[in-house]
Design an enzyme around this catalytic site. Structure first.
Site, PDB file in Angstrom:
ATOM      1  N   GLU A   9      -6.960   4.631   7.622  1.00 26.25           N
ATOM      2  CA  GLU A   9      -6.767   6.061   7.333  1.00 26.25           C
ATOM      3  C   GLU A   9      -7.992   6.621   6.620  1.00 26.25           C
ATOM      4  O   GLU A   9      -8.366   7.779   6.820  1.00 26.25           O
ATOM      5  CB  GLU A   9      -5.484   6.253   6.504  1.00 26.25           C
ATOM      6  CG  GLU A   9      -4.242   6.091   7.378  1.00 26.25           C
ATOM      7  CD  GLU A   9      -3.030   5.509   6.682  1.00 26.25           C
ATOM      8  OE1 GLU A   9      -2.964   5.517   5.450  1.00 26.25           O
ATOM      9  OE2 GLU A   9      -2.128   5.023   7.413  1.00 26.25           O
TER      10      GLU A   9
ATOM     11  N   SER B 136       3.178  -2.226  10.402  1.00 30.52           N
ATOM     12  CA  SER B 136       4.619  -2.300  10.670  1.00 30.52           C
ATOM     13  C   SER B 136       5.240  -3.648  10.307  1.00 30.52           C
ATOM     14  O   SER B 136       6.125  -4.141  11.019  1.00 30.52           O
ATOM     15  CB  SER B 136       4.919  -1.945  12.137  1.00 30.52           C
ATOM     16  OG  SER B 136       4.549  -0.601  12.392  1.00 30.52           O
TER      17      SER B 136
ATOM     18  N   GLU C 104      -5.675  -5.035  10.365  1.00 35.30           N
ATOM     19  CA  GLU C 104      -4.654  -4.016  10.603  1.00 35.30           C
ATOM     20  C   GLU C 104      -4.951  -3.282  11.907  1.00 35.30           C
ATOM     21  O   GLU C 104      -5.737  -2.321  11.913  1.00 35.30           O
ATOM     22  CB  GLU C 104      -4.642  -3.006   9.451  1.00 35.30           C
ATOM     23  CG  GLU C 104      -4.282  -3.602   8.111  1.00 35.30           C
ATOM     24  CD  GLU C 104      -3.625  -2.561   7.207  1.00 35.30           C
ATOM     25  OE1 GLU C 104      -2.495  -2.829   6.762  1.00 35.30           O
ATOM     26  OE2 GLU C 104      -4.212  -1.492   6.979  1.00 35.30           O
TER      27      GLU C 104
ATOM     28  N   ASN D 117       0.872  -1.181   0.000  1.00 35.04           N
ATOM     29  CA  ASN D 117       0.000   0.000   0.000  1.00 35.04           C
ATOM     30  C   ASN D 117       0.909   1.230   0.000  1.00 35.04           C
ATOM     31  O   ASN D 117       1.477   1.583   1.030  1.00 35.04           O
ATOM     32  CB  ASN D 117      -0.883  -0.047   1.262  1.00 35.04           C
ATOM     33  CG  ASN D 117      -1.705   1.216   1.436  1.00 35.04           C
ATOM     34  OD1 ASN D 117      -1.777   2.067   0.541  1.00 35.04           O
ATOM     35  ND2 ASN D 117      -2.335   1.345   2.596  1.00 35.04           N
TER      36      ASN D 117
ATOM     37  N   HIS E 139      -9.500   1.192   4.527  1.00 36.15           N
ATOM     38  CA  HIS E 139      -8.259   1.319   5.297  1.00 36.15           C
ATOM     39  C   HIS E 139      -8.522   2.249   6.490  1.00 36.15           C
ATOM     40  O   HIS E 139      -9.321   3.177   6.392  1.00 36.15           O
ATOM     41  CB  HIS E 139      -7.154   1.893   4.398  1.00 36.15           C
ATOM     42  CG  HIS E 139      -5.817   1.879   5.058  1.00 36.15           C
ATOM     43  ND1 HIS E 139      -5.426   2.846   5.954  1.00 36.15           N
ATOM     44  CD2 HIS E 139      -4.791   0.997   4.984  1.00 36.15           C
ATOM     45  CE1 HIS E 139      -4.209   2.551   6.395  1.00 36.15           C
ATOM     46  NE2 HIS E 139      -3.801   1.433   5.828  1.00 36.15           N
TER      47      HIS E 139
ATOM     48  N   GLY F 196       2.264   2.199  10.821  1.00 38.42           N
ATOM     49  CA  GLY F 196       3.215   3.305  10.712  1.00 38.42           C
ATOM     50  C   GLY F 196       3.908   3.650  12.015  1.00 38.42           C
ATOM     51  O   GLY F 196       4.551   4.692  12.134  1.00 38.42           O
TER      52      GLY F 196
ATOM     53  N   LYS G 293       0.185   4.273  -0.302  1.00 41.17           N
ATOM     54  CA  LYS G 293      -0.430   5.472   0.306  1.00 41.17           C
ATOM     55  C   LYS G 293      -0.158   6.699  -0.562  1.00 41.17           C
ATOM     56  O   LYS G 293      -0.099   6.579  -1.778  1.00 41.17           O
ATOM     57  CB  LYS G 293       0.047   5.646   1.752  1.00 41.17           C
ATOM     58  CG  LYS G 293      -0.149   4.367   2.580  1.00 41.17           C
ATOM     59  CD  LYS G 293       0.015   4.577   4.052  1.00 41.17           C
ATOM     60  CE  LYS G 293      -0.191   3.243   4.764  1.00 41.17           C
ATOM     61  NZ  LYS G 293      -0.148   3.343   6.217  1.00 41.17           N
TER      62      LYS G 293
HETATM   63  P1  PGA Z   1       2.750   0.236   7.716  1.00 33.71           P
HETATM   64  O1  PGA Z   1       1.297   0.450   7.040  1.00 33.71           O
HETATM   65  O2  PGA Z   1       3.308  -1.025   7.143  1.00 33.71           O
HETATM   66  O3  PGA Z   1       3.541   1.450   7.330  1.00 33.71           O
HETATM   67  O4  PGA Z   1       2.532   0.135   9.180  1.00 33.71           O
HETATM   68  C1  PGA Z   1       0.443  -0.623   6.800  1.00 33.71           C
HETATM   69  C2  PGA Z   1      -0.852  -0.138   6.219  1.00 33.71           C
HETATM   70  O5  PGA Z   1      -1.321   0.947   6.588  1.00 33.71           O
HETATM   71  O6  PGA Z   1      -1.447  -0.818   5.364  1.00 33.71           O
END
Ligand code: PGA
Length: 255
Positions: free
Chosen positions: A100, A216, A170, A11, A98, A176, A13
Protein backbone atom coordinates in the site's frame (compact mmCIF):
# COMPACT_ATOMS: atom_id res chain seq x y z
CA UNK A 1 17.87 -26.31 8.15
CA UNK A 2 17.84 -24.28 11.35
CA UNK A 3 14.65 -24.13 13.37
CA UNK A 4 13.42 -20.61 12.94
CA UNK A 5 11.06 -18.83 15.29
CA UNK A 6 7.60 -18.20 13.89
CA UNK A 7 6.85 -14.49 13.87
CA UNK A 8 3.24 -13.34 13.74
CA UNK A 9 2.77 -9.61 13.19
CA UNK A 10 -0.47 -7.68 13.06
CA UNK A 11 -0.58 -4.76 10.65
CA UNK A 12 -3.44 -2.62 11.90
CA UNK A 13 -3.19 -0.23 8.93
CA UNK A 14 -5.40 2.84 9.26
CA UNK A 15 -7.56 1.36 12.01
CA UNK A 16 -8.15 1.88 15.74
CA UNK A 17 -8.07 5.14 17.66
CA UNK A 18 -6.49 5.31 21.10
CA UNK A 19 -9.58 4.01 22.88
CA UNK A 20 -10.00 1.09 20.45
CA UNK A 21 -6.29 0.35 20.75
CA UNK A 22 -6.64 -0.13 24.47
CA UNK A 23 -9.69 -2.32 23.95
CA UNK A 24 -8.01 -4.61 21.40
CA UNK A 25 -4.79 -4.98 23.38
CA UNK A 26 -6.70 -5.75 26.55
CA UNK A 27 -8.59 -8.45 24.65
CA UNK A 28 -5.35 -9.85 23.25
CA UNK A 29 -3.75 -10.04 26.68
CA UNK A 30 -6.72 -12.07 27.88
CA UNK A 31 -6.55 -14.37 24.83
CA UNK A 32 -2.79 -14.89 24.76
CA UNK A 33 -2.49 -16.96 27.90
CA UNK A 34 -1.46 -20.18 26.14
CA UNK A 35 2.17 -21.27 25.86
CA UNK A 36 3.74 -19.30 23.03
CA UNK A 37 6.89 -21.37 22.75
CA UNK A 38 8.67 -20.72 19.47
CA UNK A 39 6.38 -17.83 18.51
CA UNK A 40 7.03 -14.10 18.57
CA UNK A 41 4.03 -11.76 18.47
CA UNK A 42 4.21 -8.20 17.15
CA UNK A 43 1.46 -5.59 16.96
CA UNK A 44 1.78 -2.63 14.61
CA UNK A 45 -0.84 0.02 15.43
CA UNK A 46 -0.98 3.46 13.77
CA UNK A 47 1.48 6.11 15.00
CA UNK A 48 -1.09 7.88 17.18
CA UNK A 49 -1.70 4.67 19.13
CA UNK A 50 1.90 3.69 19.73
CA UNK A 51 2.28 5.34 23.10
CA UNK A 52 -0.93 3.77 24.37
CA UNK A 53 0.11 0.43 22.88
CA UNK A 54 3.50 0.70 24.56
CA UNK A 55 1.81 1.11 27.92
CA UNK A 56 -0.71 -1.68 27.25
CA UNK A 57 1.84 -4.23 26.00
CA UNK A 58 4.46 -3.68 28.73
CA UNK A 59 5.17 -6.96 30.47
CA UNK A 60 3.05 -8.87 27.94
CA UNK A 61 4.16 -11.33 25.25
CA UNK A 62 3.54 -8.71 22.56
CA UNK A 63 6.25 -6.56 21.01
CA UNK A 64 5.57 -3.28 19.30
CA UNK A 65 6.13 -2.23 15.71
CA UNK A 66 5.25 0.72 13.49
CA UNK A 67 3.88 0.63 9.96
CA UNK A 68 6.33 3.01 8.34
CA UNK A 69 9.09 5.53 9.10
CA UNK A 70 11.28 8.12 7.42
CA UNK A 71 15.01 7.61 6.91
CA UNK A 72 16.13 10.69 8.88
CA UNK A 73 16.21 11.30 12.62
CA UNK A 74 14.89 14.86 12.53
CA UNK A 75 14.49 17.90 10.33
CA UNK A 76 12.16 19.63 7.89
CA UNK A 77 10.16 16.58 6.76
CA UNK A 78 6.56 17.58 7.44
CA UNK A 79 4.32 14.67 8.31
CA UNK A 80 7.09 12.13 8.75
CA UNK A 81 8.13 10.03 11.75
CA UNK A 82 11.71 9.04 12.57
CA UNK A 83 13.18 5.78 13.89
CA UNK A 84 14.32 7.70 16.96
CA UNK A 85 10.72 8.72 17.66
CA UNK A 86 9.53 5.14 17.17
CA UNK A 87 12.11 3.87 19.62
CA UNK A 88 11.07 6.47 22.17
CA UNK A 89 7.59 4.90 22.28
CA UNK A 90 8.90 1.36 22.59
CA UNK A 91 8.95 0.16 18.99
CA UNK A 92 11.33 -2.66 18.16
CA UNK A 93 10.03 -3.35 14.64
CA UNK A 94 8.93 -1.35 11.64
CA UNK A 95 7.06 -2.49 8.53
CA UNK A 96 8.73 -1.03 5.43
CA UNK A 97 7.69 -1.04 1.80
CA UNK A 98 4.20 -2.44 2.29
CA UNK A 99 2.45 -2.70 -1.08
CA UNK A 100 0.00 0.00 0.00
CA UNK A 101 2.98 2.32 0.59
CA UNK A 102 4.34 1.34 -2.82
CA UNK A 103 1.05 1.62 -4.71
CA UNK A 104 -0.75 4.50 -3.01
CA UNK A 105 2.22 6.57 -1.85
CA UNK A 106 4.68 5.82 -4.63
CA UNK A 107 7.44 4.22 -2.56
CA UNK A 108 10.21 2.68 -4.64
CA UNK A 109 12.75 -0.04 -3.88
CA UNK A 110 15.37 2.71 -3.68
CA UNK A 111 13.49 4.66 -1.00
CA UNK A 112 12.62 1.47 0.88
CA UNK A 113 16.31 0.50 0.82
CA UNK A 114 17.21 3.83 2.48
CA UNK A 115 14.61 3.15 5.15
CA UNK A 116 15.84 -0.42 5.71
CA UNK A 117 19.41 0.80 6.22
CA UNK A 118 18.29 3.54 8.58
CA UNK A 119 16.08 1.16 10.56
CA UNK A 120 18.96 -1.28 11.06
CA UNK A 121 21.37 1.52 11.99
CA UNK A 122 18.81 2.70 14.54
CA UNK A 123 18.33 -0.71 16.11
CA UNK A 124 14.87 -1.37 14.70
CA UNK A 125 14.06 -4.66 12.97
CA UNK A 126 12.60 -3.94 9.55
CA UNK A 127 9.76 -6.10 8.24
CA UNK A 128 10.37 -5.54 4.55
CA UNK A 129 7.51 -6.33 2.17
CA UNK A 130 7.77 -7.65 -1.36
CA UNK A 131 5.21 -9.20 -3.68
CA UNK A 132 3.77 -9.23 -7.17
CA UNK A 133 0.48 -7.85 -8.47
CA UNK A 134 -2.20 -10.02 -10.06
CA UNK A 135 -1.23 -8.76 -13.50
CA UNK A 136 2.40 -9.72 -12.87
CA UNK A 137 1.44 -13.18 -11.63
CA UNK A 138 -0.75 -13.74 -14.67
CA UNK A 139 2.12 -12.69 -16.93
CA UNK A 140 4.34 -15.26 -15.17
CA UNK A 141 6.85 -12.66 -14.00
CA UNK A 142 6.44 -13.26 -10.24
CA UNK A 143 9.97 -14.52 -9.77
CA UNK A 144 11.54 -11.63 -11.71
CA UNK A 145 9.47 -9.06 -9.80
CA UNK A 146 10.20 -10.53 -6.37
CA UNK A 147 13.90 -10.96 -7.23
CA UNK A 148 14.18 -7.32 -8.33
CA UNK A 149 12.41 -6.13 -5.18
CA UNK A 150 14.54 -8.23 -2.83
CA UNK A 151 17.77 -7.13 -4.53
CA UNK A 152 16.61 -3.51 -4.50
CA UNK A 153 15.49 -3.25 -0.89
CA UNK A 154 18.59 -5.11 0.36
CA UNK A 155 21.17 -3.15 -1.66
CA UNK A 156 24.37 -2.64 0.40
CA UNK A 157 23.01 -4.64 3.33
CA UNK A 158 25.66 -7.00 4.77
CA UNK A 159 25.28 -10.70 5.59
CA UNK A 160 25.37 -9.84 9.27
CA UNK A 161 22.66 -7.21 8.86
CA UNK A 162 20.40 -9.33 6.69
CA UNK A 163 19.97 -11.84 9.51
CA UNK A 164 18.26 -9.11 11.53
CA UNK A 165 15.72 -8.42 8.82
CA UNK A 166 12.29 -9.95 8.42
CA UNK A 167 11.10 -10.34 4.85
CA UNK A 168 7.36 -10.44 4.25
CA UNK A 169 6.18 -11.99 1.00
CA UNK A 170 2.82 -10.42 0.32
CA UNK A 171 1.30 -11.09 -3.08
CA UNK A 172 -0.67 -7.90 -3.76
CA UNK A 173 -3.62 -9.86 -5.17
CA UNK A 174 -4.02 -11.65 -1.84
CA UNK A 175 -4.06 -8.55 0.36
CA UNK A 176 -7.49 -7.72 1.73
CA UNK A 177 -9.17 -9.81 -0.95
CA UNK A 178 -9.97 -12.95 1.00
CA UNK A 179 -8.03 -14.84 -1.67
CA UNK A 180 -4.89 -16.13 0.01
CA UNK A 181 -2.01 -17.70 -1.88
CA UNK A 182 -2.22 -21.47 -1.66
CA UNK A 183 0.38 -22.99 0.67
CA UNK A 184 2.19 -24.29 -2.45
CA UNK A 185 2.21 -20.85 -4.12
CA UNK A 186 3.52 -19.27 -0.92
CA UNK A 187 6.20 -21.93 -0.38
CA UNK A 188 7.37 -21.60 -3.97
CA UNK A 189 8.07 -17.87 -3.61
CA UNK A 190 9.49 -18.23 -0.08
CA UNK A 191 11.94 -20.82 -1.37
CA UNK A 192 12.84 -18.51 -4.25
CA UNK A 193 13.54 -15.69 -1.77
CA UNK A 194 15.64 -17.92 0.48
CA UNK A 195 17.61 -19.25 -2.49
CA UNK A 196 18.23 -15.69 -3.66
CA UNK A 197 19.38 -14.69 -0.16
CA UNK A 198 21.77 -17.66 -0.15
CA UNK A 199 23.21 -16.41 -3.45
CA UNK A 200 23.47 -12.81 -2.31
CA UNK A 201 24.88 -13.75 1.10
CA UNK A 202 25.60 -17.23 2.42
CA UNK A 203 23.35 -20.27 2.86
CA UNK A 204 23.80 -19.93 6.62
CA UNK A 205 22.71 -16.27 6.64
CA UNK A 206 19.78 -17.09 4.35
CA UNK A 207 18.78 -19.93 6.65
CA UNK A 208 18.38 -17.51 9.54
CA UNK A 209 16.16 -14.96 7.80
CA UNK A 210 12.53 -14.98 8.88
CA UNK A 211 10.27 -14.93 5.82
CA UNK A 212 6.66 -14.16 6.64
CA UNK A 213 3.69 -14.68 4.37
CA UNK A 214 0.99 -12.01 4.19
CA UNK A 215 -2.29 -11.75 2.31
CA UNK A 216 -5.67 -12.85 3.65
CA UNK A 217 -4.24 -14.98 6.46
CA UNK A 218 -7.20 -16.10 8.57
CA UNK A 219 -7.66 -18.58 11.43
CA UNK A 220 -8.87 -21.26 8.99
CA UNK A 221 -5.95 -21.06 6.56
CA UNK A 222 -3.14 -20.09 8.96
CA UNK A 223 -1.87 -23.55 9.93
CA UNK A 224 -1.38 -24.88 6.40
CA UNK A 225 0.41 -21.68 5.34
CA UNK A 226 2.52 -21.39 8.50
CA UNK A 227 3.81 -24.94 8.34
CA UNK A 228 5.34 -24.80 4.90
CA UNK A 229 9.10 -25.40 5.20
CA UNK A 230 10.10 -21.84 4.27
CA UNK A 231 7.19 -19.94 5.80
CA UNK A 232 8.28 -18.53 9.15
CA UNK A 233 5.28 -16.52 10.16
CA UNK A 234 2.56 -14.21 8.97
CA UNK A 235 1.92 -10.54 8.47
CA UNK A 236 -1.77 -10.26 9.19
CA UNK A 237 -4.06 -7.38 8.19
CA UNK A 238 -7.82 -7.74 8.53
CA UNK A 239 -7.74 -10.71 10.89
CA UNK A 240 -5.50 -8.92 13.41
CA UNK A 241 -8.17 -6.36 14.25
CA UNK A 242 -10.08 -8.75 16.50
CA UNK A 243 -8.51 -10.46 19.50
CA UNK A 244 -10.11 -13.85 18.83
CA UNK A 245 -9.04 -14.13 15.19
CA UNK A 246 -5.50 -12.82 15.78
CA UNK A 247 -4.95 -15.14 18.73
CA UNK A 248 -6.30 -18.09 16.73
CA UNK A 249 -3.66 -17.38 14.05
CA UNK A 250 -0.97 -17.14 16.74
CA UNK A 251 -2.13 -20.46 18.16
CA UNK A 252 -1.74 -22.06 14.73
CA UNK A 253 1.94 -21.07 14.80
CA UNK A 254 2.69 -22.77 18.13
CA UNK A 255 4.69 -25.96 17.71
P1 PGA B 1 -4.78 -8.82 4.90
O1 PGA B 1 -3.55 -7.77 4.86
O2 PGA B 1 -4.43 -9.85 5.93
O3 PGA B 1 -5.97 -8.00 5.28
O4 PGA B 1 -4.90 -9.40 3.55
C1 PGA B 1 -2.23 -8.20 4.97
C2 PGA B 1 -1.29 -7.04 4.84
O5 PGA B 1 -1.57 -6.11 4.07
O6 PGA B 1 -0.24 -7.00 5.51
Amino acid sequence: MSVRTKVIAGNWKLNKDVHQTEELLTGLKISLTFDLKGVRVIVCPPFTSLETANRCTKGSVMSLGAQNMYHEDEGAFTGEISPKMLKSVGCEYVILGHSERRQIFGETDELINKKVKKAIASGLVPIVCVGETLDQREKNVTSQIVTTQVRGVLKDISAEQVQKIIVAYEPVWAIGTGRNATPQQAEEVHLLIRTLLAELYTPAAAGDVIIQYGGSVKPDNAAELLWQPNVDGALVGGACLKADSFSAIIKAAVR
